[in-house]
Design a protein around this motif. Structure first.
Motif, PDB file in Angstrom:
ATOM      1  N   ARG A  54       0.820  -1.207   0.000  1.00  0.00           N
ATOM      2  CA  ARG A  54       0.000   0.000   0.000  1.00  0.00           C
ATOM      3  C   ARG A  54       0.853   1.254   0.000  1.00  0.00           C
ATOM      4  N   GLU A  56       1.955   2.789   2.611  1.00  0.00           N
ATOM      5  CA  GLU A  56       1.572   3.628   3.755  1.00  0.00           C
ATOM      6  C   GLU A  56       2.737   3.951   4.684  1.00  0.00           C
ATOM      7  N   SER A  81      -1.526  -0.995   9.979  1.00  0.00           N
ATOM      8  CA  SER A  81      -1.539  -2.199   9.151  1.00  0.00           C
ATOM      9  C   SER A  81      -2.832  -2.263   8.337  1.00  0.00           C
ATOM     10  N   SER A  82      -2.844  -3.144   7.361  1.00  0.00           N
ATOM     11  CA  SER A  82      -4.087  -3.451   6.650  1.00  0.00           C
ATOM     12  C   SER A  82      -5.003  -4.177   7.623  1.00  0.00           C
ATOM     13  N   VAL A  90      -7.208  -3.594  12.893  1.00  0.00           N
ATOM     14  CA  VAL A  90      -6.088  -2.843  12.340  1.00  0.00           C
ATOM     15  C   VAL A  90      -5.111  -2.581  13.479  1.00  0.00           C
TER      16      VAL A  90
END
Length: 150
Positions: A54, A56, A81-82, A90
């Motif tokens: 992602r 992130e 986290s995802s 999460v």
């Protein structure tokens, strides 16, 4: 230059200027360096085949700084986290997991994603080797009328 009545007034002024320089000049330099080190230490270390990244962890909006005391600023990634495939929760442990190594929660024997990728240590080493913290602090203090040397 401002005149001070006593050493306590001078010390208070210096502390205020140092803290402001940490927040305004040093922290942004550390944030940018951490963003770069996450890219090279984490994302460039391998290409995943078991999941989609992602991005992130190294996103600029997820690298933040906060004052944590007089003369101290903490810079960190606040990426989450995802959602868990197990229970949908999460976690805020993503930066720690990546830096220190991801626990083998699926008992799969791990993979490259589970190995530590110490972007925090890499950030510290880069900042030390380049001397950028000292330069940023000196420039900021000099701009505030406090001459520095070295």
């Amino acid at each position: 230059m401002k005149a001070f009545k006593d050493l306590a007034s001078l010390a208070a002024h210096l502390k205020k200027q140092i803290n402001a320089s940490l927040v305004e000049a040093v922290a942004p330099k550390v944030e940018k360096t951490m963003e770069h080190e996450i890219g090279s230490t984490v994302y460039d270390s391998y290409t995943p085949t078991e999941y989609a990244r992602r991005g992130e962890l190294g996103a600029a909006e997820n690298i933040v700084s906060e004052e944590v005391g007089e003369g101290a600023v903490l810079v960190k990634s606040v990426a989450k986290s995802s959602p868990s495939v197990v229970d949908g929760s999460v976690s805020d442990q993503l930066p720690q997991w990546v830096s220190e190594g991801v626990p083998d929660i699926f008992n799969s024997g791990g993979g490259p994603w589970s190995e530590p990728r110490d972007f925090v240590g890499a950030t510290v080493e880069r900042l030390k080797s380049e001397g950028e913290i000292k330069k940023s602090m000196a420039a900021s203090l000099n701009a505030r009328g406090i001459r520095t040397t070295g």
